[in-house]
Design a protein around this motif. Sequence first.
Motif, PDB file in Angstrom:
ATOM      1  N   ALA A 418      -7.157  -3.339  -7.845  1.00  0.00           N
ATOM      2  CA  ALA A 418      -7.087  -3.299  -9.317  1.00  0.00           C
ATOM      3  C   ALA A 418      -6.495  -1.992  -9.813  1.00  0.00           C
ATOM      4  O   ALA A 418      -5.723  -1.976 -10.790  1.00  0.00           O
ATOM      5  CB  ALA A 418      -8.485  -3.496  -9.899  1.00  0.00           C
ATOM      6  N   VAL A 419      -6.847  -0.891  -9.156  1.00  0.00           N
ATOM      7  CA  VAL A 419      -6.343   0.409  -9.587  1.00  0.00           C
ATOM      8  C   VAL A 419      -4.828   0.466  -9.418  1.00  0.00           C
ATOM      9  O   VAL A 419      -4.093   0.899 -10.317  1.00  0.00           O
ATOM     10  CB  VAL A 419      -7.030   1.537  -8.786  1.00  0.00           C
ATOM     11  CG1 VAL A 419      -6.427   2.891  -9.148  1.00  0.00           C
ATOM     12  CG2 VAL A 419      -8.527   1.536  -9.051  1.00  0.00           C
ATOM     13  N   ARG A 420      -4.355   0.011  -8.275  1.00  0.00           N
ATOM     14  CA  ARG A 420      -2.903  -0.005  -8.003  1.00  0.00           C
ATOM     15  C   ARG A 420      -2.170  -0.877  -9.028  1.00  0.00           C
ATOM     16  O   ARG A 420      -1.142  -0.482  -9.594  1.00  0.00           O
ATOM     17  CB  ARG A 420      -2.667  -0.518  -6.583  1.00  0.00           C
ATOM     18  CG  ARG A 420      -1.203  -0.654  -6.167  1.00  0.00           C
ATOM     19  CD  ARG A 420      -1.144  -1.185  -4.727  1.00  0.00           C
ATOM     20  NE  ARG A 420       0.238  -1.317  -4.259  1.00  0.00           N
ATOM     21  CZ  ARG A 420       0.983  -2.392  -4.445  1.00  0.00           C
ATOM     22  NH1 ARG A 420       0.503  -3.432  -5.145  1.00  0.00           N
ATOM     23  NH2 ARG A 420       2.216  -2.442  -3.975  1.00  0.00           N
ATOM     24  N   SER A 421      -2.716  -2.066  -9.286  1.00  0.00           N
ATOM     25  CA  SER A 421      -2.068  -2.986 -10.221  1.00  0.00           C
ATOM     26  C   SER A 421      -2.024  -2.403 -11.623  1.00  0.00           C
ATOM     27  O   SER A 421      -1.007  -2.496 -12.330  1.00  0.00           O
ATOM     28  CB  SER A 421      -2.805  -4.334 -10.241  1.00  0.00           C
ATOM     29  OG  SER A 421      -2.709  -4.973  -8.988  1.00  0.00           O
ATOM     30  N   LEU A 426       0.753  -0.265 -16.296  1.00  0.00           N
ATOM     31  CA  LEU A 426       0.831   0.700 -17.392  1.00  0.00           C
ATOM     32  C   LEU A 426       2.095   1.549 -17.313  1.00  0.00           C
ATOM     33  O   LEU A 426       2.558   2.081 -18.325  1.00  0.00           O
ATOM     34  CB  LEU A 426      -0.427   1.603 -17.395  1.00  0.00           C
ATOM     35  CG  LEU A 426      -1.721   0.878 -17.776  1.00  0.00           C
ATOM     36  CD1 LEU A 426      -2.917   1.786 -17.571  1.00  0.00           C
ATOM     37  CD2 LEU A 426      -1.671   0.392 -19.222  1.00  0.00           C
ATOM     38  N   ALA A 427       2.644   1.657 -16.087  1.00  0.00           N
ATOM     39  CA  ALA A 427       3.896   2.416 -15.924  1.00  0.00           C
ATOM     40  C   ALA A 427       5.134   1.515 -16.114  1.00  0.00           C
ATOM     41  O   ALA A 427       6.265   1.989 -15.989  1.00  0.00           O
ATOM     42  CB  ALA A 427       3.927   3.058 -14.545  1.00  0.00           C
TER      43      ALA A 427
END
Length: 434
Positions: A418-421, A426-427
């Motif tokens: 989830a953090v990677r996604s 957001l980028a």
Amino acid sequence: MREYATQMEAARRGIVTDELKKAAQKEHMTPEELMPLAAEGKAVICANKNHTCLDAYAIGSMLSTKINVNLGVSRDCKDYDIEMQKVMEAVNMGAHAIMDLSSHGDTVPFRRKLTAECPAMIGTVPVYDSVIHYQRDLDTLTAKDFIDVVRLHAQDGVDFVTLHCGITRKTIEQIRSQKRKMNIVSRGGSLVFAWMCMTGNENPFYEYYDEILEICREYDVTISLGDACRPGCLADASDVCQIEELVRLGELTERAWEKDVQVMVEGPGHMPLDQIAANMKIQQTICHGAPFYVLGPLVTDIAPGYDHITAAIGGAVAAASGAAFLCYVTPAEHLALPNVEDVRQGIMASKIAAHAADIAKGIRGARELDDKMAEARRALDWEAQWECALDAGTAKKIRDERRPEHEDSCSMCGKFCAVRSMNKALAGEHIDIL
């Protein structure tokens, strides 16, 4: 020559001791903020004048929660070198105090080695050592014998002594009439109880309390008022024996403060989760805010092998509700003398409980590392995570043994992380899953 007898006297006279200055710095406080707490007895700085290598800490409910580690040899486990290995492991892991509970052999050299080399606060239970020191049966010892061992421990540089001053001959009848499931489970308390039963005399630690206070004042030894009637199972929690002893400990606390002797009060061992907070508040009221030192409390009786977890659950609630000092519990509790790995697990469980409580209490700086950990996890910065971890070695070992295909994830989530996604979304980047 010191111009004060005890840390409490110094605080009451406005003297900033080296120990108070060091302790205040560790609490992110000024000496002027800590001093009134020490003067009132709401914080103690256990610092025997003969323990010259001490790295001083303060103990109090409004301060960061401190951790004690129990060690010592027994008749079945006699190796002092192994115990010293446990001591150094405990100190390296951040234990604030070491209690030598040795019940076999020549205890003097080990105790003196501790106060000569160990920077943690050193505690003992002199009644254990009395039988060993004199090599005589319990019922042949006199009140003077017990008091002389307290003096010996004070001279050896011990910072705090657990003394079971709160049980009296009245307690004998209470224990017989109350029909507790576990009677008395305090080892020291049971020895004092047995001595009273066999000799017909009053508890020497109660009868000669004023003499003990003079010894503690001379060497600046903190009295840890032992709770002989602490509950040893859930069924005995908050009963008449426990609460009446606590009332007596409150009286003894005031008598010690009159002589500028610092006091901690020991608390329950086994207690249902829903009773812990109330017990902490009762202690603070009856004992006038003196620091509370608890064993656990263990919140269930049926988890042998996992009692470091049952104690950590209770310890977190206790410390968040006002306890100041947690005595660690290891997986070997109720089963055996802990080995080095048991000690390690017990310390980690207690550190987690203490830290969780400090966050709940709003202790200064307590949540700082947690916030840094959140930032490191969001950035998937593994090295920064190790710097924040309470036990970086174990965390790194788990990751290294189960390395992921992609270094920016872990082997549980992989590209589903989830953090990677979220970082990619957001980028404005493409999120590749397959």
